[in-house]
Design a protein around this motif. Structure first.
Motif, PDB file in Angstrom:
ATOM      1  N   LEU A  39       0.864  -1.158  -0.097  1.00 53.98           N
ATOM      2  CA  LEU A  39       0.043   0.079  -0.177  1.00 53.98           C
ATOM      3  C   LEU A  39       0.909   1.446  -0.011  1.00 53.98           C
ATOM      4  O   LEU A  39       1.970   1.247   0.796  1.00 53.98           O
ATOM      5  CB  LEU A  39      -0.891   0.010   1.242  1.00 53.98           C
ATOM      6  N   SER A  40       0.475   2.465  -0.903  1.00 53.14           N
ATOM      7  CA  SER A  40       1.307   3.476  -0.861  1.00 53.14           C
ATOM      8  C   SER A  40       0.872   4.427   0.493  1.00 53.14           C
ATOM      9  O   SER A  40      -0.140   4.352   1.046  1.00 53.14           O
ATOM     10  CB  SER A  40       0.759   4.245  -2.135  1.00 53.14           C
ATOM     11  N   ASP A  43      -1.735   6.628   0.077  1.00 55.29           N
ATOM     12  CA  ASP A  43      -3.370   6.360   0.072  1.00 55.29           C
ATOM     13  C   ASP A  43      -3.921   7.052   1.097  1.00 55.29           C
ATOM     14  O   ASP A  43      -3.758   6.995   2.156  1.00 55.29           O
ATOM     15  CB  ASP A  43      -3.051   4.687   0.207  1.00 55.29           C
ATOM     16  N   THR A 114     -10.465   1.621  -0.216  1.00 58.92           N
ATOM     17  CA  THR A 114     -10.108   3.241  -0.066  1.00 58.92           C
ATOM     18  C   THR A 114     -10.243   4.226  -0.982  1.00 58.92           C
ATOM     19  O   THR A 114     -10.491   3.691  -2.113  1.00 58.92           O
ATOM     20  CB  THR A 114      -8.577   3.355   0.667  1.00 58.92           C
ATOM     21  N   GLY A 116      -7.982   5.663  -2.439  1.00 60.70           N
ATOM     22  CA  GLY A 116      -6.645   5.432  -3.294  1.00 60.70           C
ATOM     23  C   GLY A 116      -5.808   6.868  -2.967  1.00 60.70           C
ATOM     24  O   GLY A 116      -6.042   7.735  -2.120  1.00 60.70           O
ATOM     25  N   ILE A 117      -4.888   7.088  -3.679  1.00 65.16           N
ATOM     26  CA  ILE A 117      -4.217   8.349  -3.702  1.00 65.16           C
ATOM     27  C   ILE A 117      -4.728   9.446  -4.225  1.00 65.16           C
ATOM     28  O   ILE A 117      -5.469   9.468  -5.349  1.00 65.16           O
ATOM     29  CB  ILE A 117      -2.950   8.184  -4.529  1.00 65.16           C
ATOM     30  N   GLU A 118      -4.817  10.649  -3.478  1.00 68.16           N
ATOM     31  CA  GLU A 118      -5.497  11.702  -3.853  1.00 68.16           C
ATOM     32  C   GLU A 118      -5.426  12.330  -5.421  1.00 68.16           C
ATOM     33  O   GLU A 118      -3.992  12.375  -5.751  1.00 68.16           O
ATOM     34  CB  GLU A 118      -5.403  12.759  -2.822  1.00 68.16           C
ATOM     35  N   THR A 124      -8.570   2.020  -4.039  1.00 64.61           N
ATOM     36  CA  THR A 124      -7.649   0.900  -3.545  1.00 64.61           C
ATOM     37  C   THR A 124      -8.434  -0.183  -2.988  1.00 64.61           C
ATOM     38  O   THR A 124      -9.321   0.159  -2.089  1.00 64.61           O
ATOM     39  CB  THR A 124      -6.531   1.167  -2.822  1.00 64.61           C
TER      40      THR A 124
END
Length: 299
Positions: A39-40, A43, A114, A116-118, A124
């Motif tokens: 996971l980033s 995130d 989620t 995810g990345i903004e 995700t």
């Protein structure tokens, strides 16, 4: 020894949602190593708790109340304005992670979604399975609970829907803080009470009370999470000839309960043996029958 199995859901939301062509062409889910980073740190599920989840009990390889969990998962996503989860993909991923896990009598599966990345426009998703803790003592001897003020009025879901009461979000810091406070007070768990004195739920469970032949639970329009295990428990009590109802329950009514349980998907039914400083009867035979029923569920 605990085991964990992880699948990354590469197509977590409906193709009518935010997915681009590459994401639509990807396989629905892939196995991954839970011991390796997946996971980033960017995130939004990590940095903001911006997402939703479900925990599903798996008994002898069977995912209990799976359809109810999937429906609640989608409802939580809608409350958070997340793209619509592709429930066919999530259902298949749950079955796959169960089949891939080392066979054990009881395990649990978590579905996580989620934002995810903004700015990346890519939610995700993942599911993982893990051996369930041993809850035999909690299911028999019972648990001590304390009542804690939730800090909201009982009608907060109607007056302030942006507080997301009733959604199963990843923002669990308050729930974990409440459990730590219970431990500081020599208890195992918590019953939340609204600031105006109405009984709500536990941090990870629903409350059921037996009082004079009636079985009651707080009504779900109070901004509490509708319980899949609580619904199954009501089926059990009704089969025993007891009347069940959803009700507005005041805090002082806890004093009159003949028996009480906190029920949840993985622990099942934990009888309450004390509320604050008041000892409470544990109905052993009734609780044993209830847990046998819950563990044998086929939906």
């Amino acid at each position: 020894m605990s085991h964990a199995t992880l699948f990354l859901v590469t197509r977590p939301v409906s193709v009518e949602g935010v997915l681009d062509d590459a994401q639509r062409a990807a396989p629905d889910f892939l196995p991954a190593d839970p011991a390796e980073p997946q996971l980033s740190v960017l995130d939004l599920g990590v940095s903001r708790g911006d997402g939703c989840f479900e925990s599903i009990s798996v008994v002898r390889g069977h995912a209990q109340a799976l359809e109810s969990h999937l429906e609640r998962f989608a409802a939580s996503a809608r409350r958070l304005d997340l793209p619509e989860p592709d429930l066919d993909v999530w259902r298949a991923a749950v079955h796959a992670v169960i089949q891939a896990h080392v066979p054990v009598p009881e395990l649990f599966v978590k579905m996580m979604l989620t934002r995810g990345i903004e700015g990346a426009n890519a939610p995700t998703g993942w599911v993982y399975a893990e051996t369930a803790p041993d809850f035999r003592e909690a299911r028999t001897t019972g648990i001590r609970v304390v009542t804690l003020d939730r800090g909201y009025r009982h009608d907060v879901n109607r007056t302030s829907p942006w507080l997301l009461q009733g959604a199963k979000t990843l923002s669990y810091a308050v729930n974990r803080a409440a459990i730590r406070e219970a431990h500081r007070r020599g208890a195992n768990d918590v019953i939340f009470v609204s600031s105006d004195g109405i009984v709500l739920e536990g941090p990870t469970s629903n409350l059921i009370l037996l009082d004079g032949g009636r079985v009651r639970t707080p009504q779900t329009d109070l901004g509490i999470l509708a319980g899949t295990t609580q619904a199954s428990a009501f089926e059990f009590f009704e089969s025993r000839g007891l009347r069940t109802e959803y009700a507005t329950i005041s805090a002082d009514e806890l004093e009159r309960a003949d028996a009480a349980w906190l029920v949840s998907s993985v622990r099942q039914a934990a009888p309450i043996n004390a509320i604050d400083d008041r000892e409470l009867l544990v109905d052993g035979p009734l609780t044993e029958g209830l847990n046998e029923y819950l563990l044998a569920r086929q939906e």
